[in-house]
Design an enzyme around this catalytic site. Sequence first.
Site, mmCIF file in Angstrom:
data_model
loop_
_atom_site.group_PDB
_atom_site.id
_atom_site.type_symbol
_atom_site.label_atom_id
_atom_site.label_comp_id
_atom_site.label_asym_id
_atom_site.label_seq_id
_atom_site.Cartn_x
_atom_site.Cartn_y
_atom_site.Cartn_z
ATOM 1 N N HIS A 62 -1.411 4.828 15.497
ATOM 2 C CA HIS A 62 -2.757 4.717 14.964
ATOM 3 C C HIS A 62 -2.742 3.697 13.838
ATOM 4 O O HIS A 62 -1.691 3.181 13.461
ATOM 5 C CB HIS A 62 -3.260 6.074 14.460
ATOM 6 C CG HIS A 62 -2.360 6.729 13.448
ATOM 7 N ND1 HIS A 62 -1.202 7.406 13.797
ATOM 8 C CD2 HIS A 62 -2.410 6.792 12.085
ATOM 9 C CE1 HIS A 62 -0.607 7.868 12.719
ATOM 10 N NE2 HIS A 62 -1.313 7.503 11.660
ATOM 11 N N GLU A 79 -2.011 14.404 12.048
ATOM 12 C CA GLU A 79 -3.017 13.946 11.101
ATOM 13 C C GLU A 79 -4.415 14.160 11.680
ATOM 14 O O GLU A 79 -4.782 13.550 12.682
ATOM 15 C CB GLU A 79 -2.820 12.467 10.764
ATOM 16 C CG GLU A 79 -1.478 12.157 10.111
ATOM 17 C CD GLU A 79 -1.307 10.681 9.795
ATOM 18 O OE1 GLU A 79 -2.281 9.913 10.014
ATOM 19 O OE2 GLU A 79 -0.223 10.287 9.340
ATOM 20 N N HIS A 118 -4.696 12.206 15.214
ATOM 21 C CA HIS A 118 -3.538 11.422 15.619
ATOM 22 C C HIS A 118 -2.342 12.363 15.544
ATOM 23 O O HIS A 118 -1.892 12.723 14.457
ATOM 24 C CB HIS A 118 -3.361 10.196 14.724
ATOM 25 C CG HIS A 118 -4.578 9.320 14.694
ATOM 26 N ND1 HIS A 118 -5.239 9.004 13.518
ATOM 27 C CD2 HIS A 118 -5.281 8.739 15.691
ATOM 28 C CE1 HIS A 118 -6.273 8.243 13.801
ATOM 29 N NE2 HIS A 118 -6.325 8.065 15.107
ATOM 30 N N HIS A 168 0.860 -1.173 0.000
ATOM 31 C CA HIS A 168 0.000 0.000 0.000
ATOM 32 C C HIS A 168 0.901 1.229 0.000
ATOM 33 O O HIS A 168 1.730 1.401 0.880
ATOM 34 C CB HIS A 168 -0.872 -0.009 1.275
ATOM 35 C CG HIS A 168 -1.992 0.975 1.277
ATOM 36 N ND1 HIS A 168 -1.808 2.333 1.284
ATOM 37 C CD2 HIS A 168 -3.327 0.788 1.280
ATOM 38 C CE1 HIS A 168 -2.985 2.945 1.302
ATOM 39 N NE2 HIS A 168 -3.930 2.031 1.298
ATOM 40 N N HIS A 182 0.782 2.861 12.051
ATOM 41 C CA HIS A 182 1.658 3.977 11.717
ATOM 42 C C HIS A 182 1.930 4.852 12.932
ATOM 43 O O HIS A 182 1.087 5.018 13.806
ATOM 44 C CB HIS A 182 0.970 4.825 10.633
ATOM 45 C CG HIS A 182 1.843 5.831 9.975
ATOM 46 N ND1 HIS A 182 1.368 7.009 9.432
ATOM 47 C CD2 HIS A 182 3.191 5.852 9.755
ATOM 48 C CE1 HIS A 182 2.362 7.702 8.912
ATOM 49 N NE2 HIS A 182 3.479 7.017 9.093
#
Length: 515
Positions: free
Chosen positions: A448, A411, A442, A360, A405
């Site tokens: 997260h 974010e 986050h 991804h 992550h």
Amino acid sequence: MAETTHTIAPLTSSQPLQYHAGFGNHIESSAHPHSLPKGRKNPRIVPCGLYAEQLSGTAFTAPRCENRRTWLYRILPSVNGTSAAGGFRRCDGMLSEDGGSADTKKSTNEEELAGHLEEVIHNLPSTFGYADWKKDMKLDPNPIRWGATPPPKEGRGANFIQGVRTMLGSGDPTTKSGIAVYVYAFNENMVRGDDSSKKDIHFYNSDGDFLIVPQQLGLAIQTELGKMEIVPGEICVIPRGIVFTVNILKDSSMEKSFARGYILEIFRGHFCLPELGPIGSNGLANGRDFLHPTAHYEKSDLHGTPDARSCIIVNKFGQELFARISPYSPFNVVAWHGNYLPFKYDLRKFCAINSVSYDHPDPSIYTVLTAKGGDEEGTALADFVIFPPRVMATDENTFRPPWFHRNVMTEYMGLIYGEYDAKRGCGRDEKRGFVPGGSSLHSIMTPHGPDTESYYANVRNPCKEPAKFEGGLAFMFESSAMCKVSKYALECEQRELDYASCWDGFRATFPDTHE
């Protein structure tokens, strides 16, 4: 939460609006024949008896490729009438979650116009978004999630300015550093319509650029340079200093009673398109799809009575709000040319790039707009990123949703409609889960990733064929700044206090002999 039944008077266009296309282009526009000067910007005798005025969005000496300015040709210059009723006065409504002051105060000793101003300054908060950045902003490294922003309180009307709430921010607009993130929910227009007891309210922001993301009901936005309409699935940017007004755009059903959405503000620089690098010359957000308004001016400034022309102008200045009377509409620009312009963009036109082999890719591949000014080269002050409908064509051993992550960036995520493929668990109502109109935060280095339910569901998915995700549209405001969270965001009723429990239930499976 049940919606209020407050009556709104939404606007709709009598005919489709016309736009100029192209991001960053130098454009000219005229609403009256022969009103644009030819061969010069500031002639001694301006065509049609207009006044020439330059609006600068960058310093005069900014590099040519970054220089932003527009020449306006107006019926009257902006300075006209700035002395009316003593000029700007500080708004002094209470910092209340209910919006404005508890009582409306009206002057009985001043002229009628001054009385309208009194009403406005007592019903707008002293600071934009109802947050005092010196007292109400706190650091909090915990992951935070909020349900859908609720409507204005029962029985209370709120216009766009009154409906904004600060969620988080960093820096200081007085030093042109940092960002702010807001949500809005409002049910009244800023223009009076047929209500002659009120004055139109117009607004400009001296602190930075607004990126507005509607989530529920569209917006009819009028600016000095013309009109725009945006609906959920579209965005608009209104640069620093441009006067505008926001009203609710009528939809076909009007089942909803209030408009809701999100705002990202940058205190430094302007939004631009991200570099494409090895992607090449095409892809992501294409410049031709960005639309700018066409010139439009209010005829009332020519033929209307003084009462019809007058309005209230509100200025956001150092996060504080100030208001003044204007004897004339600020929307008296008959023609203009330049490249410092508001614009809109339809997110459905985003050309998503994705992996067609394995893994991804980083979410930066979905960046629509970026604002330079981060602490290091290649690091943005802010990015606007979307997670649009797209095809997942990776191999059968790729975990397709975003991975776990920890990030050097802050974010903040929101959901315009549907669902987000990494947050399908933990509730389905407006108060729990990652829902349309809600959001999550986050912060820098806060762990997260997909919730437990989504993770195991996707591990079990054999991924033998390409799959098209078209179940929702999420977005992210990402910033290199460490942000403080507002008192409102920490204490509001829609905060999901047990958000972190969505990651409970992961099982330790080491050592697993599966190769």
